[in-house]
Design a protein around this motif. Structure first.
Motif, short mmCIF file in Angstrom:
data_model
loop_
_atom_site.label_atom_id
_atom_site.label_comp_id
_atom_site.label_asym_id
_atom_site.label_seq_id
_atom_site.Cartn_x
_atom_site.Cartn_y
_atom_site.Cartn_z
N GLN A 279 46.29 31.84 84.11
CA GLN A 279 47.57 32.28 84.69
C GLN A 279 47.70 31.72 86.11
N GLU A 280 46.61 31.82 86.87
CA GLU A 280 46.62 31.31 88.25
C GLU A 280 46.84 29.79 88.25
N TYR A 281 46.16 29.10 87.33
CA TYR A 281 46.31 27.64 87.21
C TYR A 281 47.79 27.29 86.97
N ARG A 282 48.40 28.02 86.01
CA ARG A 282 49.81 27.73 85.67
C ARG A 282 50.75 27.98 86.84
N GLU A 283 50.39 28.95 87.68
CA GLU A 283 51.24 29.25 88.84
C GLU A 283 51.09 28.21 89.95
N LYS A 284 49.89 27.63 90.03
CA LYS A 284 49.60 26.74 91.17
C LYS A 284 49.77 25.25 90.87
N PRO A 287 53.68 23.52 89.08
CA PRO A 287 54.80 23.30 90.02
C PRO A 287 54.66 22.02 90.86
#
Ligand SMILES: [Zn+2]
Length: 440
Positions: A279-284, A287
């Motif tokens: 989840q953190e990877y997808r947020e960082k 983008p």
């Protein structure tokens, strides 16, 4: 008494004749040549007046004499003076009310031409946006006027000049290669792009951003991602009103396959592999795929960022713990090296991320321009911060095993936009990316 009176009359008559004679003499000798000749220049060429409407003062302004004349000579027929768009350079005299009108060639059918005022003034108006011209025939009318009496007289001097702005030659597209393997990069070079025009590329291959190379040349790198389906791809390129299309072919690259044995009971590994970590990877990370710098920072060959053994090549198809029903592509290359091995910038760029993430550990990302980025995962140490401009060979950090990693190594990834491309192919100076002159 009568004699005295006659004498006085004679004296008065002589005096009056003298004044009148002088006035007549002054009036007659005031000629056309006394009208002013203000200097008007266009594109460095001095214009001659087409007409002079001028009233010259006689006897300190007691009388005005009309010294107007029509000039039959050529005022200005500049012919074809350049390519579109072209900045109009005009120099006007001081001390006059200068009015300048520019008409396009639409008067040909007898209709009044669409004219617009060009900012008057004594200065050069070089390079102003509002006087950049498209191709066509133009007439420039300049009126230099003095409306008040006194001084050197009043009136107006008119200049007229026609010129043609030619059509700029079409830009020229150079392509490094027409057949590319998955993971390669397609270089595009567009030359002869008019000033003020930014070219754009449209392709299904992924982000393709033109960055300026100077002198009307623009460079773009299009990704052939590792999972790009083989086949033919169209690339449409636009620059101002001009456009062209070209087609390239993507061919298969046989990526290696690998079965990875991971101890999922190890708590560090399971945290780095947890839904929260992804989840953190997808947020960082994703983008960043959308961002790009407008200029190209990199030049020359991309060097290897760390010394070590390539333990997993770019694009390797990975299975975990013998589960052949699930595979994932390894989107970077792994360089196995002891913890603390220095990691250097492979080329110039701007650091856009330097922070610790659960999955990728200490993570550093460099934007090299036009959306081409390199990613560095699992570092033990970060030696650069977001915003830093780095040169080829600058220290970025040290190899480690932070995040989802089973041993000290550098995961080195390269993407254009979201598409992963092969970083190892670029160590070779014959790589497709370098196939155009501009890169060297
Ligand atoms: Zn890796």
């Amino acid at each position: 008494m009568k004699k005295i009176l006659i004498s006085i009359l004679i004296v008065l008559l002589v005096a009056a004749t003298g004044v009148f004679g002088y006035a007549a003499y002054a009036y007659i000798t005031t000629d056309e040549g006394s009208a002013p000749h203000p200097s008007v220049e266009i594109m460095g060429i001095e214009l001659a007046p087409v007409s002079i409407l001028w009233n010259e003062p006689v006897l300190r302004g007691a009388l005005y004499k009309d010294v107007s004349r029509e000039e039959t000579g050529l005022s200005g027929q500049l012919g074809e003076i350049g390519l579109a768009p072209l900045p109009l350079r005009l120099s006007l005299p001081e001390g006059f009310e200068n009015t300048v009108y520019l008409s396009d060639g639409s008067a040909a059918d007898g209709q009044e031409a669409a004219s617009r005022a060009v900012p008057p003034g004594g200065q050069n108006i070089t390079g102003r946006d509002d006087v950049i011209l498209a191709e066509g025939i133009y007439t420039l009318e300049i009126v230099c006027a003095v409306s008040q009496t006194g001084g050197n007289g009043y009136g107006s001097i008119r200049y007229s000049c026609s010129f043609e702005v030619g059509k700029a030659p079409d830009p020229e597209l150079s392509i490094g290669k027409y057949e590319l393997k998955q993971g390669e990069i397609l270089p595009l070079l567009l030359t002869g792009v008019p000033e003020g025009v930014k070219p754009e590329a449209e392709t299904e291959l992924g982000m393709t951003v033109f960055t300026p190379d100077g002198g009307g040349s623009w460079f773009a790198a299009a990704p052939i991602g590792n999972s790009q389906a083989p086949g033919r791809y169209n690339i449409k390129i636009k620059a101002g009103g001009w456009e062209t299309e070209t087609e390239i072919t993507v061919i298969t690259f046989e990526f290696a396959k690998q079965n990875l044995i991971i101890d999922t009971s190890n708590p560090t590994i399971s945290e780095a592999n947890s839904p929260a970590a992804y989840q953190e990877y997808r947020e960082k990370i994703p983008p960043l795929f959308e961002t790009f710098d407008e200029e190209r920072h990199w030049s020359g060959v991309f060097e290897t960022p760390a010394k070590g053994r390539v333990s997993t090549e770019f694009g390797t198809i990975r299975y975990t713990n013998g589960d052949y029903s699930n595979s994932r592509s390894h989107n970077g290359m792994d360089i196995a090296a002891p913890t603390g091995t220095p990691v250097y910038a492979p080329n110039a760029g701007r650091v856009v991320m330097a922070e610790r993430l659960l999955n990728t550990g200490n993570t550093l990302v460099i934007e090299h321009g036009g959306g081409l980025k390199t990613y560095y995962f699992h570092l033990s140490k970060l030696n650069a911060a977001p915003g830093d401009m780095v040169e080829k060979g600058d220290l970025l950090g040290e190899v480690g095993s932070t995040g989802y990693s089973t041993g000290a190594h550098l995961h080195y990834e390269m993407r254009i936009g979201s598409q992963p491309v092969s970083p190892s192919m670029l160590f070779d100076e014959n790589a497709s990316l370098y196939s155009l002159e501009t890169i060297h």
